[in-house]
Design a protein around this motif. Structure first.
Motif, short mmCIF file in Angstrom:
data_model
loop_
_atom_site.label_atom_id
_atom_site.label_comp_id
_atom_site.label_asym_id
_atom_site.label_seq_id
_atom_site.Cartn_x
_atom_site.Cartn_y
_atom_site.Cartn_z
N TRP A 1 -9.34 -15.98 0.37
CA TRP A 1 -8.07 -15.38 0.79
C TRP A 1 -7.63 -14.25 -0.13
N GLU B 1 -11.73 1.38 -20.76
CA GLU B 1 -11.36 2.24 -21.91
C GLU B 1 -11.50 3.70 -21.54
N ARG C 1 -7.19 -10.78 -1.10
CA ARG C 1 -7.28 -9.52 -0.38
C ARG C 1 -6.82 -8.37 -1.25
N TYR C 2 -6.97 -8.49 -2.54
CA TYR C 2 -6.57 -7.38 -3.40
C TYR C 2 -7.65 -7.18 -4.44
N GLN C 3 -7.56 -6.04 -5.08
CA GLN C 3 -8.53 -5.71 -6.11
C GLN C 3 -7.74 -5.65 -7.41
N GLU C 4 -8.14 -6.43 -8.40
CA GLU C 4 -7.34 -6.45 -9.62
C GLU C 4 -7.66 -5.26 -10.50
N TRP C 5 -6.72 -4.96 -11.36
CA TRP C 5 -6.91 -3.85 -12.29
C TRP C 5 -7.83 -4.30 -13.40
N PRO D 1 -8.92 -3.32 -17.03
CA PRO D 1 -8.58 -2.38 -18.10
C PRO D 1 -9.84 -1.72 -18.66
#
Lengths: 155, 780
Positions: free
Chosen positions: A145, A155, A147-151, A153
């Motif tokens: 479920w 460099e 449905r997003y793409q995480e950030w 971090p």
């Protein structure tokens, strides 16, 4: 056939000695053919003319005279685990008398844009070859479920 | 459940021997029950006839579904219709129906007498009577084209059916809409329309919400006689937002009229005649307008659909949530359509006072940014400089310890563009309790004074700007900063021939405007009355001034605002019955931030940022790395890994506007609330809750534990933020009470407040669609 087989074995032993002949027979798949009647039927047939070899190493033979019609083209499989789908489509046509042209002559027919490499049917050869739907529990890429793409971090 | 929609008798089976038996005949519903079954009550329907056609038609067709939350378009509009019935009489939607008795006439619709205003069309008379007329080309906000012929009705003593949208109603007219002639006419028109319409409803994005589909079910024949080849039309490229399938077009020309009348771009037009007629852009051009997405909504068929959401969802699988747009300070009313945890599209909601039925392209298409670059777990910068995921408890403890180590003078908090009032309230309370008074909202500038509310609001109201007849724009590119406000001003120019003068960067506003110059000298000469535009303003009946909040970034902003005040005094812009002094804000958070006093306190240092040791960023991304001292401890609380997240020492994941219930105040002082449409991502938490939890660890526990608790606190600080959906006008103060300004105007030109309309906030910067739009429409 038996005569030609004996002559071939005799020649090989004379050239390489018994051990060398056995080793080269193993490398060329003759020993494996001893355990598989289907394979042996084609492998120990020395009167054909080699027409070509496909990308998988299968050899295609032909004998136009002195054979029953319909039995004049045959394939010698490279792999010990073989089935009819081991033959790529371009050779399938030649082998089944759909065409008299060989794969080399038909080379241009493969669709460039969407044509893919032939793979044989892997049914029964392991879990990883079984197709699972996108929601199947055994599908390693099972959809969830999220449905997003995480950030991430960077460099 | 049997649909209660109006049924017309279906045609006789071809094999019928004339026995008169109709296998599937339904008697038409009588008109009184049809009026009751409409969504709006009969009174508000009469007042609000402009909405009635949408609410009525949609409501009727989907009555079965309307009780559930499944189909919100109809119910959403009807809510708007009831709630804003008061305004509808004011706004020029469809028919103005606030007429004196001597301006009224009486007509009969299906035997029922109705009183309507003079000048209304036959179609509007039918709406007042509660009778729905099918239509494609007629749209209450566009000029009348009369080319689809679907609205044919019978009028007694006329030989032929008349197109009701284009025929003025005359006294004593007897209109009939249920006669066999009308039924046959509608069937015939529908058959003609369907001749060249492809049968691709199963693969059409409009399927399920298509006017042609709906109306052919009700008014069309059950079979067609056309067996020849259908025509096909080459698709046009309108850019990355609007997808065209021109074969589906029925030539209603709504998009052409929208482009020229509402958006103000002359890019679309009709080419050819008869069977060769096509909608096109003449030459290969894109449709460059901030409002271009609205052609998708007004297209009655699937010819113009949304490109980003093409083939992703069907209208009936979506859950609709009524919410508020935060991409600019207008606060357009939107409806978020979601499926599971995903926002699938955003559509406008009707609010006559704010956005009518339009929204900007950024509001409509930036939603894919909600799915990218999200912060989903608390992160802490470890000793080796890498951000590492940690538990909430540890993240908050780290922040609390860092905050307590620092002297309150060296702390600062910035609220970002998309902050809701609740989070800003909690953050202000937290920082004040820690002893810090250095707070500001992005866009407001660091040293803004929030004492005079009328100085930072659009006092004429957004809808009221339509009534101005002379307007001076100061330091603003209105089309880019607030496209919907620009549209209102455009209406004033079109309808009232308002004269518009611009002091500021030169921009195409899509209406006739005189560029007076881009320097403060022009402003000064208008203030002194030397410039000819000063006379234009003073002669005007409803003069107005629109100041952009980009002015706040100038070092001589006090002098500029004082000059504007002088102009408004000279031209009598602020009167008892009219306040034309408008200050346009850029971001959704600004107005609420000012109302809550999210501005530097009297003891706060302003300007020099090098002393900051602890910086709390509530989704604020506008500070450049050079602005933030190297040794400062930076906390970033937000929903996107945007610019400032790279500099943060601790990242606290908050939620986006589509996931929270937040209060926002728009640039005219109207309080509105968003509602959560989709769940939060990962381990993110509501923004005010994060701050509340942090306060406990920092030893300054905030006295509220619930959302209502925060709102009660807001009620104490700024009561207007508690009155949702209400406009709180500001009282203008007399000149004597204004402080005297000694600062001098500088000669530097006004700068652009927004460089790129499509990318202004963390969501739109994360959006692929907005990146494509930037590439396609950028003005360079």
């Amino acid at each position: 056939m038996a005569l030609s087989l004996a002559r071939a074995a005799f020649n090989a032993i004379r050239e390489k000695g018994v051990g060398g002949a056995l080793r080269s027979a193993k490398e060329q798949g003759y020993l494996a053919a001893l355990l598989d009647g289907n394979l042996a039927n084609e492998k120990f047939r020395f009167d054909g003319q080699l027409i070509g070899t496909d990308d998988f190493g299968n050899e295609y033979y032909e004998k136009t005279t002195g054979v029953q019609h319909g039995r004049h083209r045959w394939v010698v499989y490279k792999d010990r685990t073989y089935n009819a789908s081991s033959i790529p489509p371009e050779w399938h046509g030649w082998l089944h008398h759909i065409t008299d042209r060989t794969a080399e002559q038909l080379e241009g027919l493969k669709p460039r844009r969407y044509g893919i490499e032939h793979t044989r049917n892997r049914t029964g050869e392991g879990e990883q070859y079984i197709y699972h739907a996108k929601g199947h529990a055994l599908n390693p890429n099972k959809r969830d479920w999220k449905r997003y793409q995480e950030w991430i971090p960077a460099e | 459940m049997a649909p209660r929609c109006r049924r017309y008798p279906l045609p006789l089976p071809r094999s019928s021997t004339g026995s008169g038996s109709r296998r599937f005949s339904f008697s038409p519903v009588d008109s009184s029950s049809a009026a009751e079954s409409g969504v709006a009550g009969s009174t508000s329907r009469a007042l609000h006839s402009g909405v009635a056609w949408y609410a009525g038609i949609r409501g009727k067709f989907y009555e079965g579904k309307q009780s559930s939350d499944f189909y919100k378009w109809g119910s959403g509009l009807s809510l708007g219709g009831v709630r804003h019935a008061r305004v509808a009489s004011m706004a020029a939607v469809g028919a103005k129906f606030e007429a004196k008795p001597e301006d009224c006439i009486e007509v009969s619709v299906d035997g029922k007498d109705v009183t309507i205003a003079k000048g209304m069309t036959v179609l509007q008379a039918c709406e007042v009577a509660g009778v729905d007329i099918p239509r494609f080309c007629y749209h209450p906000r566009l000029s009348i084209a009369g080319n689809c012929r679907m609205c044919l009705v019978e009028v007694e003593k006329t030989p032929k059916p008349v197109a009701s949208c284009a025929m003025p109603a005359l006294p004593g007219m007897k209109i009939k809409t249920t006669t066999p002639l009308v039924k046959k006419a509608r069937e015939g028109v529908m058959e003609f329309l369907l001749i060249n319409h492809p049968l691709d409803c199963p693969i059409c994005d409009q399927g399920g919400e298509c006017d042609l589909q709906d109306q052919s079910m009700v008014y069309g024949s059950d079979r067609g006689r056309f067996i020849e080849a259908k025509r096909s039309v080459v698709d046009k490229n309108l850019g990355p937002l609007v997808k065209t399938v021109m074969t589906r077009c029925i030539q209603c020309t709504r998009c052409v009229r929208f482009a020229s009348e509402i958006a103000g771009v002359q890019d679309l037009g009709v080419l050819g005649r008869g069977g060769a007629e096509e909608i096109g852009t003449y030459v290969e051009r894109l449709m460059v307008s901030e409002l271009s997405g609205n052609v998708i909504d007004i297209c009655p068929v699937g010819a113009l659909t949304a490109k980003p959401s093409a083939f992703t969802a069907r209208s009936w699988e979506l859950k609709s949530t009524e919410s508020i747009d935060v991409s600019d300070a207008i606060g357009a009313n939107i409806r978020i359509d979601s499926r599971g945890p995903e926002v699938m599209r955003i559509l406008p909601r009707l609010n006559e006072e704010v956005n009518e039925e339009w929204i900007s392209d950024k509001a409509r298409f930036a939603y894919d940014g909600l799915k990218r670059q999200r912060l989903n777990e608390p992160l802490i910068r470890s000793a080796d400089g890498q951000l590492e995921p940690v538990s909430w408890a540890r993240a908050l403890k780290t922040v609390a310890e860092a905050a307590l180590k620092v002297n309150p003078d060296q702390m600062a908090a910035i609220a970002g563009k998309l902050s809701d009032a609740e989070a800003m309230m909690a953050l202000k309370d937290l920082m004040n309790r820690l002893g810090c008074e250095r707070l500001w909202v992005e866009g407001n500038g660091e040293d803004t004074v929030a004492d005079l509310r009328s100085n930072y609001l659009v006092n004429s109201t957004i809808a009221g700007l339509e009534n101005t007849d002379a307007c001076l724009l100061v330091g603003t590119e209105l089309r880019i900063e607030a496209p919907l406000l620009n549209h209102r001003l455009r209406k004033a120019v079109r309808n009232l021939r308002a004269k518009v003068g611009v002091v500021g960067p030169e921009t195409e506003l899509h209406f006739k405007a005189e560029h007076l110059g881009n320097n403060a000298e022009v402003l000064a000469s208008i203030a002194e009355g030397k410039h000819p535009f000063a006379q234009t303003l003073s002669k005007a009946k409803f003069p107005s001034i629109v100041v952009g909040s980009g002015v706040l970034q100038r070092s001589d902003k006090e002098a500029v605002l004082a000059a504007v005040q002088t102009i408004s005094q000279n031209a009598n812009v602020i009167r008892d019955d009219w306040n034309g002094y408008n200050f346009v804000l850029l971001n959704a958070a600004q107005a609420a931030g000012l109302d809550l006093g999210f501005v530097p306190g009297s003891r706060a240092t302003v300007g020099d940022k090098s002393s900051i040791k602890f910086l709390y960023l509530l989704g604020a991304d506008d500070l450049t790395p050079e602005d933030i001292p190297v040794d400062a401890f930076v906390v970033y609380q937000g929903h996107h890994g945007d610019r400032s997240a790279y500099r943060a020492d601790v990242i606290l994941p908050g939620v986006a506007y589509s996931e929270k219930e937040g209060t926002f105040e728009n640039t005219e002082g109207r309080t509105q609330q968003t509602s959560p449409a989709v769940p939060t991502v990962g381990d993110a938490r509501d923004d005010w809750k994060i701050i509340r939890a942090l306060s406990e660890l920092a030893g300054v526990k905030l006295p509220y534990d619930t959302l209502n608790g925060v709102r009660a606190r807001m009620l104490a600080v700024a009561p207007n933020l508690f009155r949702v959906d209400e406009l709180e006008p500001a009282t203008p103060l007399p000149k004597e009470s204004l402080p005297e300004v000694k600062a001098k105007l500088e000669s530097s030109p006004f700068k652009r407040a927004i460089e790129n309309f499509y990318m202004t906030d963390p969501i739109s910067r994360a959006s692929k669609t907005m990146a494509q739009s930037t590439a396609a429409f950028s003005r360079s």
